[in-house]
Design an enzyme around this catalytic site. Structure first.
Site, PDB file in Angstrom:
ATOM      1  N   CYS A  87       2.702 -49.181 -11.084  1.00 23.03           N
ATOM      2  CA  CYS A  87       3.301 -47.884 -11.436  1.00 23.03           C
ATOM      3  C   CYS A  87       2.363 -46.732 -11.059  1.00 23.03           C
ATOM      4  O   CYS A  87       2.265 -46.394  -9.886  1.00 23.03           O
ATOM      5  CB  CYS A  87       3.696 -47.874 -12.904  1.00 23.03           C
ATOM      6  SG  CYS A  87       4.758 -46.485 -13.333  1.00 23.03           S
ATOM      7  N   HIS A 205       6.075 -52.887 -14.396  1.00 23.43           N
ATOM      8  CA  HIS A 205       4.944 -53.248 -15.258  1.00 23.43           C
ATOM      9  C   HIS A 205       4.927 -54.732 -15.625  1.00 23.43           C
ATOM     10  O   HIS A 205       5.344 -55.103 -16.718  1.00 23.43           O
ATOM     11  CB  HIS A 205       5.008 -52.427 -16.542  1.00 23.43           C
ATOM     12  CG  HIS A 205       4.823 -50.974 -16.329  1.00 23.43           C
ATOM     13  ND1 HIS A 205       3.591 -50.402 -16.128  1.00 23.43           N
ATOM     14  CD2 HIS A 205       5.712 -49.966 -16.266  1.00 23.43           C
ATOM     15  CE1 HIS A 205       3.726 -49.105 -15.947  1.00 23.43           C
ATOM     16  NE2 HIS A 205       5.002 -48.796 -16.023  1.00 23.43           N
ATOM     17  N   GLU A 207       2.619 -56.321 -16.710  1.00 24.06           N
ATOM     18  CA  GLU A 207       1.754 -56.522 -17.878  1.00 24.06           C
ATOM     19  C   GLU A 207       2.515 -56.352 -19.194  1.00 24.06           C
ATOM     20  O   GLU A 207       1.995 -56.653 -20.255  1.00 24.06           O
ATOM     21  CB  GLU A 207       0.549 -55.559 -17.813  1.00 24.06           C
ATOM     22  CG  GLU A 207       0.829 -54.095 -18.136  1.00 24.06           C
ATOM     23  CD  GLU A 207       1.474 -53.307 -16.990  1.00 24.06           C
ATOM     24  OE1 GLU A 207       1.960 -53.928 -16.009  1.00 24.06           O
ATOM     25  OE2 GLU A 207       1.521 -52.065 -17.102  1.00 24.06           O
TER      26      GLU A 207
END
Lengths: 226, 300
Positions: A87, A205, A207
Site C-alpha cells: 500500500c 495488506h 499483513e
C-alpha cells in the site's frame, strides 16, 4: 524452499517509522522468521530483505528523508536485496505517482495512482487469483491455487507497468480514464500487485489477513538473492 | 476514480479497523483552515481533524460547540491527500450522517463538542464510515467498541496543554487490561458488571491482552516529550489538538511531534527533536477548571 542445505532463514527488516509495521513483524514471526524493526540507517545492516508497510506514504516518505533512509534503501535494492512495499510502501517504491510532490524511493518501473478508489467509504475486501503462488510456492501453502483474500484501504492501484515490471495480480474493475479515451482503452481489470526482479509491490495488506502466501513469496525472493 | 466491479465487500469492519491500523505510529492534528491542514500534512501528520475551533478556543469562548460547517470540511478534504476526520456531537446521529455524506474518512464522536444526547451514543454499526470515540477507562472504551467504534482514543482533557489527564486515562485503560488478563475466567462476568462493559469484549481482553481496535492518546499533548510519554505508556499514536496551532512555531512543533512518536523510545533523539521549538501553548492546571467545564466527563 525445497533445498535441504540447512541455510539460515533470511533476516528481514520492517520499516518501523509509521504504520502497520507490527502486523508484518508478527506475520514473519508466524513463519519462524525474526524481523528487525528499522528506524535508522544502522538498523539495515545485515538484512536480506526489507518490508515497507502500509501507513501514510507522505508521512513515511518524509520520515525516511529526515532520518537519511532513502539512499541506503536504494543501495539495498541495487545490491539485489528483496524489498516489498504494501500500500503506502508500494507508492514509495514506484517511479511515477502522477507528479505528486512527495519523497519516493522510485525503484520500480510502475505508475501508481494514490487513493485510486476514493475515500475510506470505498475501502473494500476482494478475492484475488495469484498464479505465482501455484508456480513458485508449490508444496508450501495448504492450497496454493485458492484465491487470496485481500484488504484494500484507501488503496492505490497500478496504472501502468514498464517493460521491467511484471504483473502479479489484478481485480475485476474499471479505471475511468479521461473522456478522450475510447471505451476500448478503458481497463476492464485493475492491476494491484507487481514484481520487478527483487522488488515486490502490493496495493493491499497481506499483513491484515491470516493467509501468509505473500510473505512466503517474499521470503523466497529474499532467500534467492543471497 | 477506479470502480471495482464485483465480488467485493465495501466498508467492512476489517477495513474500518484497518484504516486505524494504518494510522498507528502517527500524529493526527486538529486544523481549522486549509492552510493549517497543509502545514500538518507537510509536517508528516497521518491525518487531520477538520474543526471550526480548536478545543482551547472552545474552552475560552464557551457556548454550544457543534459539528464544523460542511463547506469547511470539504475544503480541507480537497486540500490534502491524507485522511480527513471531523467531529460529531455525542449522540448526534444526523451530524454523523452529514459527515458520512461528505465522504470523509473517519468521524470522531467527541466530548469536545457539546453533547446532543445526555444518555445515548450513536449506533455506529449502522454507518459505513468508521468512528473513533474517547474513553477515560476500559469500561468506557468497551462500551464504545460495543456500539461500533472502530478506533479508541483516551480523552485526556482537551484544550489544556496539560498531559496529566491523558496519562491518567491511558494508565487506567492499560491497567485494567493487565488486570483482566491475569484474572481467572470465573471473575470476568463480575468485572464486566463493574466496568459496565459487554461480557464478550471482556472475555476477548482476557484472551488477547489487548483492545480489539487501535488505541490512540488525546487531550493535552503539547510537546514532543508528551507525545513520546503517551507512546511509552502504550498508546499506538497521538491526537494533538490545540498543542500545535496554539504554540509559537506550529510547523516546527508539528514536525517535532511526528518525529517524537516514531522515536519515542530513543531519549538521545528525543533530546535533539525537542530543541529550538519556540513557545509551547500555555497550559491550564486541571484543578482550576470549573467542574461543569471538564470535557472528559461527557460520555456515558
Amino acid at each position: 524452499m525445497h533445498t535441504n542445505n540447512s541455510e539460515r532463514q533470511p533476516r528481514i527488516g520492517v520499516l518501523a517509522l509509521q504504520g502497520a509495521f507490527i502486523e508484518h513483524v508478527r506475520a514473519l514471526q508466524d513463519l519462524g522468521v525474526e524481523a528487525i524493526q528499522v528506524r535508522l540507517p544502522e538498523d539495515l545492516a545485515g538484512l536480506d530483505g526489507l518490508i515497507i508497510p502500509g501507513g501514510e506514504s507522505t508521512t513515511i516518505g518524509k520520515l525516511m528523508t529526515n532520518w537519511d533512509l532513502i539512499e541506503p534503501v536504494k543501495d539495498m535494492a541495487a545490491e539485489g536485496k528483496a524489498i516489498w512495499g504494501t500500500c503506502a510502501g508500494m507508492i514509495l517504491l514506484a517511479k511515477d505517482i502522477g507528479g505528486l510532490n512527495q519523497p519516493l524511493l522510485g525503484l520500480m518501473d510502475i505508475k501508481v495512482k494514490r487513493n485510486a478508489f476514493g475515500s475510506q467509504l470505498d475501502s473494500f475486501e476482494a478475492d484475488l487469483s495469484v498464479p505465482a503462488f501455484e508456480k513458485e510456492l508449490s508444496g508450501q501453502g495448504d492450497s496454493d491455487d485458492k484465491p487470496f483474500h485481500a484488504v484494500f484501504i484507501r488503496a492505490p492501484l497500478i496504472e501502468a507497468l514498464g517493460p521491467q515490471a511484471e504483473e502479479i495480480a489484478r481485480i475485476p474493475g474499471e479505471e475511468k480514464t479521461q473522456s478522450n479515451f475510447s471505451q476500448d482503452e478503458q481497463r476492464q481489470t485493475i492491476v494491484v500487485a507487481a514484481r520487478q526482479n527483487n522488488l515486490l509491490a502490493t496495493a493491499f495488506h497481506p499483513e491484515l489477513t491470516p493467509d501468509r502466501r505473500f510473505h512466503q513469496l517474499f521470503l523466497k525472493m529474499a532467500g534467492r538473492q543471497r | 476514480m477506479a470502480q471495482v466491479l464485483n465480488g467485493v465487500e465495501k466498508s467492512t469492519w476489517k477495513t474500518k479497523v484497518g484504516l486505524a491500523q494504518m494510522l498507528k505510529g502517527g500524529v493526527i492534528m486538529d486544523v481549522v483552515t486549509v492552510d493549517q491542514a497543509k502545514v500538518a500534512e507537510e509536517a508528516g501528520a497521518v491525518a487531520v481533524m477538520a474543526l471550526e475551533r480548536v478545543p482551547a478556543d472552545i474552552r475560552k469562548q464557551g457556548g454550544v460547540a457543534r459539528m464544523s460547517a460542511p463547506e469547511l470540511v470539504s475544503r480541507i478534504k480537497e486540500s490534502v491527500s491524507i485522511p480527513v476526520m471531523a467531529k460529531a456531537r455525542i449522540g448526534h446521529i444526523v451530524e454523523a450522517q452529514i459527515l458520512e455524506a461528505l465522504g470523509i474518512d473517519y468521524i470522531d464522536e467527541s466530548e469536545v463538542l457539546t453533547p446532543a444526547d445526555d444518555q445515548f451514543h450513536i449506533d455506529k454499526h449502522l454507518f459505513k464510515i468508521p468512528f473513533v470515540c474517547g474513553c477515560r477507562n476500559l469500561g468506557e472504551a468497551l462500551r464504545r467498541i460495543g456500539e461500533g467504534a472502530a478506533m479508541i482514543r483516551t480523552k485526556g482533557e482537551a484544550g489544556t496543554g496539560n498531559v496529566v489527564e491523558a496519562v491518567r486515562h491511558q494508565r487506567a485503560v492499560q491497567g485494567d487490561i493487565r488486570r483482566i488478563q491475569a484474572m481467572p475466567r470465573e471473575e470476568l462476568m463480575t468485572v464486566a458488571k463493574e466496568l459496565g462493559a459487554p461480557y464478550d469484549l471482556v472475555l476477548l481482553i482476557h484472551e488477547t491482552g489487548k483492545l480489539p481496535v487501535v488505541n490512540f492518546a488525546a487531550g493535552g499533548v503539547a510537546t514532543p516529550a508528551d507525545a513520546a510519554l503517551m507512546m511509552q505508556l502504550g498508546s499506538e499514536g497521538v491526537f494533538v489538538g490545540s498543542g500545535i496551532f496554539k504554540s509559537g512555531d506550529p510547523a516546527k512543533r508539528a514536525k517535532a511531534i511526528v518525529q517524537a512518536v516514531t522515536h519515542y523510545n530513543n531519549p538521545k533523539l528525543l533530546a535533539e527533536i525537542s530543541k529550538d521549538l519556540g513557545e509551547p501553548m500555555v497550559g491550564i492546571e486541571i484543578s482550576q477548571i470549573p467542574q461543569d467545564q471538564v470535557l472528559s466527563q461527557r460520555g456515558w
